[in-house]
Design an enzyme around this catalytic site. Structure first.
Site, mmCIF file in Angstrom:
data_model
loop_
_atom_site.group_PDB
_atom_site.id
_atom_site.type_symbol
_atom_site.label_atom_id
_atom_site.label_comp_id
_atom_site.label_asym_id
_atom_site.label_seq_id
_atom_site.Cartn_x
_atom_site.Cartn_y
_atom_site.Cartn_z
ATOM 1 N N GLU A 130 -9.137 -4.057 -1.433
ATOM 2 C CA GLU A 130 -8.402 -5.184 -0.875
ATOM 3 C C GLU A 130 -7.236 -4.608 -0.081
ATOM 4 O OE1 GLU A 130 -7.661 -3.982 -3.883
ATOM 5 O OE2 GLU A 130 -5.526 -3.676 -3.459
ATOM 6 N N SER A 161 8.253 7.527 1.587
ATOM 7 C CA SER A 161 6.851 7.194 1.313
ATOM 8 C C SER A 161 5.968 7.100 2.553
ATOM 9 C CB SER A 161 6.773 5.882 0.527
ATOM 10 O OG SER A 161 7.437 4.837 1.213
ATOM 11 N N LYS A 164 -0.342 6.792 0.347
ATOM 12 C CA LYS A 164 -1.512 6.077 -0.196
ATOM 13 C C LYS A 164 -2.772 6.931 -0.231
ATOM 14 C CE LYS A 164 -0.306 1.255 0.300
ATOM 15 N NZ LYS A 164 0.989 1.255 1.034
HETATM 16 C C1 PLP Z 1 2.116 0.517 0.567
HETATM 17 C C2 PLP Z 1 3.404 1.212 0.780
HETATM 18 C C3 PLP Z 1 4.461 1.136 -0.147
HETATM 19 C C4 PLP Z 1 4.412 0.265 -1.374
HETATM 20 O O1 PLP Z 1 3.393 0.537 -2.270
HETATM 21 P P1 PLP Z 1 3.656 1.234 -3.671
HETATM 22 O O2 PLP Z 1 2.366 1.140 -4.381
HETATM 23 O O3 PLP Z 1 4.764 0.504 -4.354
HETATM 24 O O4 PLP Z 1 4.051 2.652 -3.391
HETATM 25 C C5 PLP Z 1 5.617 1.854 0.100
HETATM 26 N N1 PLP Z 1 5.753 2.628 1.211
HETATM 27 C C6 PLP Z 1 4.761 2.731 2.124
HETATM 28 C C7 PLP Z 1 4.991 3.583 3.324
HETATM 29 C C8 PLP Z 1 3.565 2.027 1.957
HETATM 30 O O5 PLP Z 1 2.598 2.126 2.887
#
Ligand code: PLP
Length: 393
Positions: A111, A377, A89
Site C-alpha cells: 500500500e 531520513s 524506506k
Molecule cells: C515515509 C517517510 C518518513 C516516515 O515514515 P517512517 O516509517 O515514520 O520512517 C520519514 N521520512 C521520509 C523521507 C519518508 O519517505
C-alpha cells in the site's frame, strides 16, 4: 525495562496481531520463520551485499559544522537521504523482498500514501523480477503523479482504491483484501514499523542498520559509540525505530522522537499521535491512534505526506508511555523553516519529514559538548513543489 518486542508480539501493552481469521495462516507463517530466515548466513550475505552495492551503504555520518556553530552543540547527520531512491524506506523493502523469496512467494503487494513506499517496493520487485501490485487511494494517485509514473516505469501495476476517503487507509484495506484472496503466492510488504506482529519487529530489524552504522561511525569520529542524543521524525515510525534500535537499552543515550503537529497540536489539523492518540487498533496492531470519542479514526494532517498517519508504531507507543523517549511535536511552519536553514547552512535540501526533526534545534536546548545525531531520513527533491509554493520560490 525491555523495549524490544516480547514472545507474544507486544511492546508493553502495545502491538499484537489483530487480524481477520483468514489472514492468520499468512501472518503466522511469517511469524514462525522470520527470525530464522534473517539469521541464515546466506540471507545476511545477500542483504548486506545489496545494501552495499545497490543502496550505497554505509550512508555517511556527517558532522554538520555550520549547523553546530549556529546552535552551539555538536550536530551529526545520518545521511539516509543518499540511499538509492532517496530515503531510508529501501532498507526495509530490500529485506522484505529477500524474505518473500525465501518464503517461496512470487507476487508482491504493497500500500502507499504519498508513493514513497510504493516506489521503494516497485524498485526491489524490478530488481528481483517479481510481480508487483501497489494499492493507492484515487485521491493520492492524482496528488502524487511523479511517483505513480516512477512505479509504472519500474514495472509495477498501480491499483486505485476507490472506497472511503480514497487515501492511505483505503489503500491498506484493499491490500489486505488482496492478501486474503491470494494467501499462497503473495507477500505483503508493509512500509513502516506498523501492522500485525511480526511486521513492526521485522521492519525495525531491517532498519536497525542505521543505528548499527552510527555506532562504529561515531566511534571513529568521537572515540565513543554512544551519542548523547539520537533524534528522528515519526510517521509510522520505521526510520526512528532503526535510528533508536541499538541505543534503546543504553541509558546514557537520550532518545527524541519528533511528530508532525501540522497547524498546531490543538488546531484539529495535526498528526501528533502520541499527544492526541488513545489506545486503539489500526492495521492489525494495538497502539496509540487518533480517534473520535466513538472510535472512528480521525483524518490526520501534516504538510509532509510521510508523517500524515493517524497512528504510531507500537514500539514508539511503548517508548512514549514508559518515558524512555522524549516526544516533541513540530508545526508545518517550524519544519519548513528548518528545511530552509539546513539548505542554506549545509547545502542539503531535506525531505520535509526530516525537516521536522531539525526544527527542534530552535527550541530544545543542548549543551555545547553534547553529541546529537539526527537521522536525515530522505532528500527533498520529492518535496520541491511544496517548498516552491510555501516560500513562493
Ligand atoms: C515515509 C517517510 C518518513 C516516515 O515514515 P517512517 O516509517 O515514520 O520512517 C520519514 N521520512 C521520509 C523521507 C519518508 O519517505
Amino acid at each position: 525495562m525491555n523495549y524490544n518486542v516480547d514472545e507474544k508480539g507486544y511492546y508493553g501493552e502495545f502491538g499484537g496481531a489483530y487480524i481477520p481469521e483468514m489472514l492468520y495462516p499468512n501472518v503466522e507463517n511469517l511469524r514462525q520463520q522470520y527470525l530464522e530466515i534473517m539469521a541464515e548466513p546466506s540471507f545476511k550475505k545477500e542483504f548486506d551485499q545489496l545494501l552495499k552495492d545497490y543502496v550505497g551503504r554505509p550512508s555517511p555520518l556527517y558532522f554538520a559544522k555550520r549547523l553546530s556553530e549556529k546552535y552551539n552543540t555538536k550536530v551529526y547527520l545520518k545521511r539516509e537521504d543518499l540511499n538509492h531512491t532517496g530515503a531510508h524506506k529501501v532498507n526495509n523493502t530490500i529485506g522484505q523482498i529477500l524474505m518473500a523469496k525465501r518464503l517461496g512467494k512470487t507476487r508482491v503487494i504493497a500500500e502507499t500514501g504519498a508513493g514513497q513506499h510504493g516506489v521503494a517496493t516497485a524498485t526491489v520487485c524490478a530488481l528481483m523480477g517479481m510481480e508487483c501490485i501497489v494499492y493507492m487511494g484515487e485521491i493520492d494517485i492524482a496528488r502524487q503523479a511523479p511517483n505513480v509514473a516512477r512505479m509504472k516505469m519500474l514495472g509495477a501495476e498501480v491499483r486505485p482504491a476507490l472506497s472511503g476517503s480514497r487515501t492511505l487507509k483505503d489503500a491498506t484495506n484493499e491490500a489486505i483484501r488482496d492478501w486474503i484472496n491470494n494467501p499462497v503466492d503473495t507477500h505483503y510488504i508493509i512500509g513502516s514499523a506498523i501492522g500485525p506482529h511480526p511486521y513492526p519487529d521485522m521492519v525495525t530489524r531491517f532498519q536497525s542498520i542505521i543505528s548499527e552504522e552510527i555506532k562504529w561511525q561515531l566511534k571513529e569520529k568521537e572515540g565513543r559509540e554512544n551519542p548523547d542524543y539520537v533524534v528522528a521524525c515519526i510517521g509510522g515510525g520505521s526510520n526512528a525505530a532503526g535510528t533508536f534500535y541499538h541505543f534503546l537499552h543504553e541509558k546514557e543515550v537520550g532518545i527524541i522522537a519528533v511528530e508532525a503537529a501540522g497547524h498546531g497540536v490543538d488546531s484539529g489539523e495535526s498528526a501528533a499521535t502520541s499527544v492526541l492518540g488513545k489506545m486503539g487498533i489500526i492495521h492489525g496492531c494495538k497502539t496509540l491512534l487518533m480517534q473520535t470519542a466513538d472510535g472512528q479514526i480521525t483524518e490526520p494532517y501534516s504538510i509532509s505526506a510521510g508523517l500524515d498517519y493517524p497512528g504510531v508504531g507500537p514500539m514508539h507507543a511503548h517508548l512514549y508511555k514508559t518515558g524512555r523517549a522524549e516526544f516533541i511535536a513540530v508545526t508545518d511552519d517550524e519544519a519548513m523553516h528548518a528545511g530552509m536553514v539546513l539548505s542554506k547552512l549545509e547545502g542539503i535540501i531535506p525531505a520535509i519529514e526530516s525537516s521536522h526533526a531539525f526544527a527542534i534545534l530552535e527550541t530544545r536546548k543542548f549543551r555545547p559538548d553534547d553529541v546529537v545525531v539526527f537521522n536525515l531520513s530522505g532528500r527533498g527533491d520529492k518535496d520541491l513543489d511544496t517548498y516552491i509554493k510555501y516560500f513562493k520560490l
